[in-house]
Design a protein around this motif. Sequence first.
Motif, PDB file in Angstrom:
ATOM      1  N   THR A 198      -2.906  -1.002  -6.620  1.00 46.08           N
ATOM      2  CA  THR A 198      -1.656  -0.264  -6.821  1.00 46.08           C
ATOM      3  C   THR A 198      -1.110  -0.377  -8.241  1.00 46.08           C
ATOM      4  OG1 THR A 198      -0.362  -2.160  -6.039  1.00 46.08           O
ATOM      5  CG2 THR A 198      -1.001  -0.502  -4.412  1.00 46.08           C
TER       6      THR A 198
ATOM      7  N   ARG B 193       0.842  -1.207   0.000  1.00 42.36           N
ATOM      8  CA  ARG B 193       0.000   0.000   0.000  1.00 42.36           C
ATOM      9  C   ARG B 193       0.873   1.251   0.000  1.00 42.36           C
ATOM     10  NH1 ARG B 193      -1.763   3.840   3.566  1.00 42.36           N
ATOM     11  NH2 ARG B 193      -0.484   2.927   5.242  1.00 42.36           N
TER      12      ARG B 193
ATOM     13  N   GLY C 266       2.550   1.805  -3.247  1.00 35.98           N
ATOM     14  CA  GLY C 266       1.644   2.387  -4.224  1.00 35.98           C
ATOM     15  C   GLY C 266       1.540   3.895  -4.067  1.00 35.98           C
TER      16      GLY C 266
ATOM     17  N   ARG D 175       7.325   6.333 -11.019  1.00 37.02           N
ATOM     18  CA  ARG D 175       6.228   6.056 -11.942  1.00 37.02           C
ATOM     19  C   ARG D 175       6.725   6.011 -13.385  1.00 37.02           C
ATOM     20  NH1 ARG D 175       3.324   9.720 -10.288  1.00 37.02           N
ATOM     21  NH2 ARG D 175       3.511  11.322 -11.877  1.00 37.02           N
TER      22      ARG D 175
ATOM     23  N   LYS E 247       4.720   5.419  -5.427  1.00 36.61           N
ATOM     24  CA  LYS E 247       4.701   5.407  -6.893  1.00 36.61           C
ATOM     25  C   LYS E 247       3.874   6.566  -7.432  1.00 36.61           C
ATOM     26  CE  LYS E 247       3.145   2.606 -10.813  1.00 36.61           C
ATOM     27  NZ  LYS E 247       2.455   1.366 -11.210  1.00 36.61           N
ATOM     28  N   ARG E 248       2.759   6.861  -6.770  1.00 42.04           N
ATOM     29  CA  ARG E 248       1.906   7.949  -7.237  1.00 42.04           C
ATOM     30  C   ARG E 248       2.543   9.315  -6.997  1.00 42.04           C
ATOM     31  NH1 ARG E 248      -4.048   5.967  -5.010  1.00 42.04           N
ATOM     32  NH2 ARG E 248      -4.039   3.925  -6.052  1.00 42.04           N
TER      33      ARG E 248
ATOM     34  N   ASP F  28      -4.755   2.381 -10.534  1.00 42.77           N
ATOM     35  CA  ASP F  28      -3.821   3.266  -9.826  1.00 42.77           C
ATOM     36  C   ASP F  28      -4.459   4.554  -9.321  1.00 42.77           C
ATOM     37  OD1 ASP F  28      -4.172   4.515 -12.218  1.00 42.77           O
ATOM     38  OD2 ASP F  28      -2.078   4.441 -12.839  1.00 42.77           O
TER      39      ASP F  28
END
Length: 222
Positions: free
Chosen positions: A185, A110, A113, A123, A116-117, A189
């Motif tokens: 994730t 989590r 994720g 990304r 990454k955002r 996304d």
Amino acid sequence: MTSAETPLQPCHGPVAEQDAPRRGRPRSEAAEQAIYAAVEKLMEDGTGLAQLSIERIAAEAGVGKATIYRRWPNKEALLVDVVARLEEPLPPMLGPTYRDDLISAVDYMRRRGLIKRSRWVVRSALGQMNAWPELKQTYQERVVQPRREMVRQIVRRGVTAGELRADLDVELLCELLIGPILLRTVLWDDAPLEDPDLPRQMVDAALQGIGAGPVATRAAAR
């Protein structure tokens, strides 16, 4: 050290400690940090993975190419390290139960994720890997496989303890337990990830089952 590495010795900040008697380690760390920062900077400026070269990275970092090659055998290994260091390390499996460790593993994914955002570099790099088989394979071996093995070990603990079904394939059990967070994730996304209680909800829903009653009972009622 070559003359090209001179810019790595500023007169202020932590790197200034290179002038102290313990020179080897701080100097090495300073060079590595400069190389990592150079790759991130080049990518933030729009340089694609295919366009990144050891020459460009060395020039941006202010080091010689030999400095990079002493640490990484090739560009792929360096880029995997760059992406991996932006992620959190795997969480320790401290229990006390396999369920606790499973929740920790899902929470790790989590948080990954969310990173990454929020991190354009991560990304962008992950998005471009699919078009670069060599880099994707290296990333799979060094980053993805250790995560998968972590989950396998947790599931095997649950099976050994008699708390997970032993008649199901371990890989299938892993997919059933980890699939929901990967869906959010990787595929969805834009799905919510902010709730820190989400991992517990996902794990307990999988462990308890989502049916309102026993499958055989529902089937007989039709």
